[in-house]
Design a protein around this motif. Structure first.
Motif, short mmCIF file in Angstrom:
data_model
loop_
_atom_site.label_atom_id
_atom_site.label_comp_id
_atom_site.label_asym_id
_atom_site.label_seq_id
_atom_site.Cartn_x
_atom_site.Cartn_y
_atom_site.Cartn_z
N GLY A 78 -2.87 21.94 110.82
CA GLY A 78 -3.68 22.60 111.86
C GLY A 78 -3.90 24.06 111.46
O GLY A 78 -3.19 24.59 110.59
N SER A 79 -4.89 24.70 112.12
CA SER A 79 -5.11 26.10 111.75
C SER A 79 -4.01 26.98 112.29
O SER A 79 -3.78 28.09 111.79
CB SER A 79 -6.48 26.60 112.21
OG SER A 79 -6.63 26.47 113.60
N GLY A 80 -3.27 26.48 113.31
CA GLY A 80 -2.11 27.24 113.79
C GLY A 80 -1.12 27.47 112.65
O GLY A 80 -0.70 28.60 112.38
N LEU A 112 -2.58 29.82 110.00
CA LEU A 112 -2.42 31.24 110.35
C LEU A 112 -0.98 31.67 110.07
O LEU A 112 -0.72 32.77 109.56
CB LEU A 112 -2.76 31.47 111.83
CG LEU A 112 -4.22 31.23 112.23
CD1 LEU A 112 -4.36 31.15 113.75
CD2 LEU A 112 -5.13 32.33 111.69
N PHE A 117 -5.74 34.82 121.30
CA PHE A 117 -5.20 33.47 121.52
C PHE A 117 -3.67 33.50 121.63
O PHE A 117 -2.99 33.99 120.72
CB PHE A 117 -5.66 32.58 120.36
CG PHE A 117 -5.04 31.21 120.33
CD1 PHE A 117 -4.91 30.45 121.48
CD2 PHE A 117 -4.60 30.67 119.12
CE1 PHE A 117 -4.35 29.18 121.43
CE2 PHE A 117 -4.05 29.41 119.07
CZ PHE A 117 -3.92 28.66 120.23
N ILE A 171 -10.81 36.73 116.13
CA ILE A 171 -11.43 35.42 116.39
C ILE A 171 -12.92 35.70 116.57
O ILE A 171 -13.33 36.27 117.58
CB ILE A 171 -10.83 34.76 117.65
CG1 ILE A 171 -9.31 34.65 117.50
CG2 ILE A 171 -11.47 33.40 117.90
CD1 ILE A 171 -8.57 34.28 118.78
N ASN A 231 -11.34 33.34 121.82
CA ASN A 231 -10.37 32.75 122.73
C ASN A 231 -9.40 33.85 123.11
O ASN A 231 -8.69 34.35 122.23
CB ASN A 231 -9.64 31.60 122.00
CG ASN A 231 -8.57 30.96 122.86
OD1 ASN A 231 -8.39 31.31 124.02
ND2 ASN A 231 -7.85 30.00 122.28
N ASP A 266 -10.13 34.08 112.24
CA ASP A 266 -9.84 32.77 112.85
C ASP A 266 -11.15 32.21 113.40
O ASP A 266 -11.78 32.83 114.26
CB ASP A 266 -8.80 32.99 113.96
CG ASP A 266 -8.33 31.69 114.59
OD1 ASP A 266 -8.91 30.63 114.30
OD2 ASP A 266 -7.38 31.76 115.40
N ALA A 284 -11.93 28.77 114.80
CA ALA A 284 -11.58 27.40 115.17
C ALA A 284 -12.77 26.65 115.79
O ALA A 284 -12.74 25.43 115.88
CB ALA A 284 -10.40 27.42 116.13
N TYR A 285 -13.79 27.40 116.24
CA TYR A 285 -14.82 26.77 117.08
C TYR A 285 -16.24 26.94 116.55
O TYR A 285 -17.20 26.51 117.21
CB TYR A 285 -14.78 27.38 118.50
CG TYR A 285 -13.44 27.21 119.16
CD1 TYR A 285 -13.15 26.05 119.86
CD2 TYR A 285 -12.47 28.19 119.06
CE1 TYR A 285 -11.91 25.87 120.45
CE2 TYR A 285 -11.22 28.02 119.64
CZ TYR A 285 -10.95 26.86 120.33
OH TYR A 285 -9.73 26.68 120.90
N THR A 313 -10.27 24.56 111.16
CA THR A 313 -9.53 23.39 111.67
C THR A 313 -10.45 22.20 111.93
O THR A 313 -11.64 22.38 112.22
CB THR A 313 -8.80 23.77 112.98
OG1 THR A 313 -8.03 22.66 113.44
CG2 THR A 313 -9.75 24.20 114.09
N SER A 344 -9.33 20.26 114.35
CA SER A 344 -8.84 19.93 115.70
C SER A 344 -9.97 19.82 116.71
O SER A 344 -9.93 18.97 117.61
CB SER A 344 -7.88 21.01 116.20
OG SER A 344 -6.65 20.89 115.56
N LYS A 345 -10.96 20.69 116.62
CA LYS A 345 -11.96 20.75 117.67
C LYS A 345 -13.16 19.87 117.36
O LYS A 345 -13.97 19.59 118.24
CB LYS A 345 -12.42 22.21 117.89
CG LYS A 345 -11.28 23.23 117.89
CD LYS A 345 -10.31 23.07 119.05
CE LYS A 345 -9.13 24.02 118.93
NZ LYS A 345 -8.23 24.00 120.07
N ARG A 387 -4.02 17.09 113.15
CA ARG A 387 -3.25 18.21 112.60
C ARG A 387 -3.70 18.55 111.19
O ARG A 387 -2.91 18.51 110.23
CB ARG A 387 -1.73 17.94 112.63
CG ARG A 387 -1.13 17.61 113.95
CD ARG A 387 -1.54 18.52 115.10
NE ARG A 387 -1.18 19.93 114.96
CZ ARG A 387 -2.06 20.92 115.23
NH1 ARG A 387 -3.30 20.67 115.62
NH2 ARG A 387 -1.67 22.16 115.12
C1 LIG Z 1 -8.59 30.53 118.30
C2 LIG Z 1 -7.70 29.40 117.89
N1 LIG Z 1 -7.12 29.43 116.70
C3 LIG Z 1 -6.31 28.45 116.29
C4 LIG Z 1 -6.03 27.37 117.09
C5 LIG Z 1 -5.07 26.34 116.57
O1 LIG Z 1 -5.62 25.09 116.50
P1 LIG Z 1 -5.05 23.93 115.56
O2 LIG Z 1 -3.67 24.34 115.12
O3 LIG Z 1 -5.06 22.72 116.39
O4 LIG Z 1 -5.98 23.88 114.41
C6 LIG Z 1 -6.60 27.29 118.36
C7 LIG Z 1 -6.30 26.18 119.27
O5 LIG Z 1 -6.57 26.17 120.44
C8 LIG Z 1 -7.46 28.34 118.78
O6 LIG Z 1 -8.03 28.36 119.98
#
Ligand SMILES: Cc1ncc(COP(=O)(O)O)c(C=O)c1O
Length: 406
Positions: A109-111, A114, A135, A184, A189, A217, A219-220, A247, A249-250, A257
């Protein structure tokens, strides 16, 4: 079975484990509801109704037939190469950005991506600059690394670059260095704005002039409903000053992940050294590639319509109840979140009690501020619930806000 340890392990904890400890199992610090939530506006979960379950099942079968046992072996430490190629293709397809497979490392995941960047560059006591608000999930990771976080406010054009410049100048005058600037860029976020082109250029220039890095970052970014897309900071930089996180994820599902860093090639081994090895999710990476290589564009187009409808439903519900107050409600051009500045005189304690009784989960604004603040804000995620529930639940939030106004 042992559920607690007898040893007082607290004495043995590392510095990083001791700082910024979070309660177990929190999702973006959502408010608790009296009973399980009926309206889950807390965390940024993607829309379950649009998960491509059939397509993923077919992709899994195809993948297993073609790759067989190889899919269950350890993988490349940098990530499954065809997934890295898919990310290269995605950047080209959506942004016309040309990068190389060697610029990409896959993470959980991008979490986690990061986290790799923070581990590589940030020591306890270092200085970093972050948007405020930002975030909450990243704030957890930042705190774990123990830097001093300098706040830069966010307005309609994104991060305030005058404040960033001032911080960088102050640090330089004191003979100190900023390790990185975390931002971001699209549909920030929690507060929603997209960073303007002017600010993007300024930020990149600042990073170059003051010898620091930007952690971008995004993510979207693909989920844009309105407005103009700007080049990424990574695309605007020609000096290796930007590390970018992305990511699946979205746009595929948070449960896969799979995220990544896109960075100057010589940084990639530094990030890799913080991964245990064995590759990150090699099995799921294959499934994602088998599905996405034929469906990436069409699936994202579908999602844009899904999330636009939900955003609009939530905004409609909120404005129907809150029109006439001095509330401020963001209208993001994409992404998952609405940010609300509560009307004057709103008692937030009462508000959280009323939303809890109505079984609406929301996130208090204070979760998003590195150094305090945000007491007059809340964040709502429209991503998870249906448009109908976004509308109904938003009206309940509006009524709770009215009920909490003095
Ligand atoms: C701005 C931002 N960065 C990173 C993430 C992490 O997402 P993930 O680890 O699922 O890729 C999120 C998830 O909500 C996010 O909103």
């Amino acid at each position: 079975m042992t559920t607690t340890t007898k040893t007082d392990f607290n004495d043995l904890l590392s510095t990083r484990a001791k700082i910024g400890r979070q309660p177990v199992g929190t999702i973006a610090n959502s408010t608790p509801t009296a009973q399980p939530p009926l309206y889950a506006f807390g965390g940024g979960n993607p829309d379950p109704a649009s998960f491509p379950l059939k397509g993923l099942a077919e992709a899994t079968n195809q993948m297993l037939e073609k790759e067989g046992a190889a899919s269950l072996l350890y993988g490349d430490p940098l990530g499954y190469s065809a997934l890295r190629d898919l990310i290269v293709h995605k950047y080209e397809l959506f942004e016309g950005l040309k990068v190389d497979r060697d610029n990409i490392i896959i993470a959980n995941g991008s979490g986690a991506a990061l986290g790799l960047a923070f581990s590589a560059f940030v020591d306890v006591g270092d200085y970093i600059i972050s948007e405020s608000p930002t975030f909450s999930g990243t704030l957890g990771a930042i705190r774990r690394h123990g830097p001093i976080v300098l706040d830069a406010p966010v307005d309609q054009e994104g991060i305030d670059t005058d404040v960033v410049r001032q911080h960088l100048e102050d640090l330089r005058r004191q003979g100190k260095k900023c390790k990185l600037i975390y931002t971001i860029v699209n549909f920030q976020n929690p507060s929603g704005p997209t960073q303007s082109l002017r600010r993007r250029k300024e930020l990149v220039k600042l990073a170059q002039d003051y010898d620091t890095l930007i952690l971008e970052d995004d993510a979207y970014g693909e989920l844009r409903f309105d407005g103009e897309q700007h080049p990424s900071l990574y695309a605007l930089d020609d000096s290796g000053s930007v590390i970018r996180a992305g990511t699946l994820s979205k746009i595929l599902g948070a449960g896969v992940r799979l995220g990544w860093l896109c960075a100057p090639k010589d940084m990639i081994p530094v990030f890799q050294s913080f991964n245990f090895g064995g590759g990150v999710n090699p099995f799921m990476s294959r499934i994602a590639v088998y599905f996405m290589r034929d469906n990436l564009k069409s699936h994202v187009e579908l999602l844009i319509n899904v999330y636009r409808e939900k955003r609009d439903a939530m905004l409609k519900g909120l404005w129907e109840v809150l029109e006439g107050t001095d509330v401020e409600i963001s209208k993001p051009e994409g992404g998952f979140f609405i940010w609300i500045k509560l009307p004057t005189g709103t008692d937030t304690k009462k508000l959280f009690q009323l939303t809890s009784e109505a079984r609406v989960q929301i996130v208090p604004g204070s979760s998003f501020y590195p150094n305090g603040g945000g007491e007059r804000h809340i964040r709502l995620a429209y991503s998870y619930e249906s448009p109908e529930k976004c509308y109904e639940g938003a009206k309940l939030v509006g009524q709770a806000i009215r009920g909490a106004m003095s």
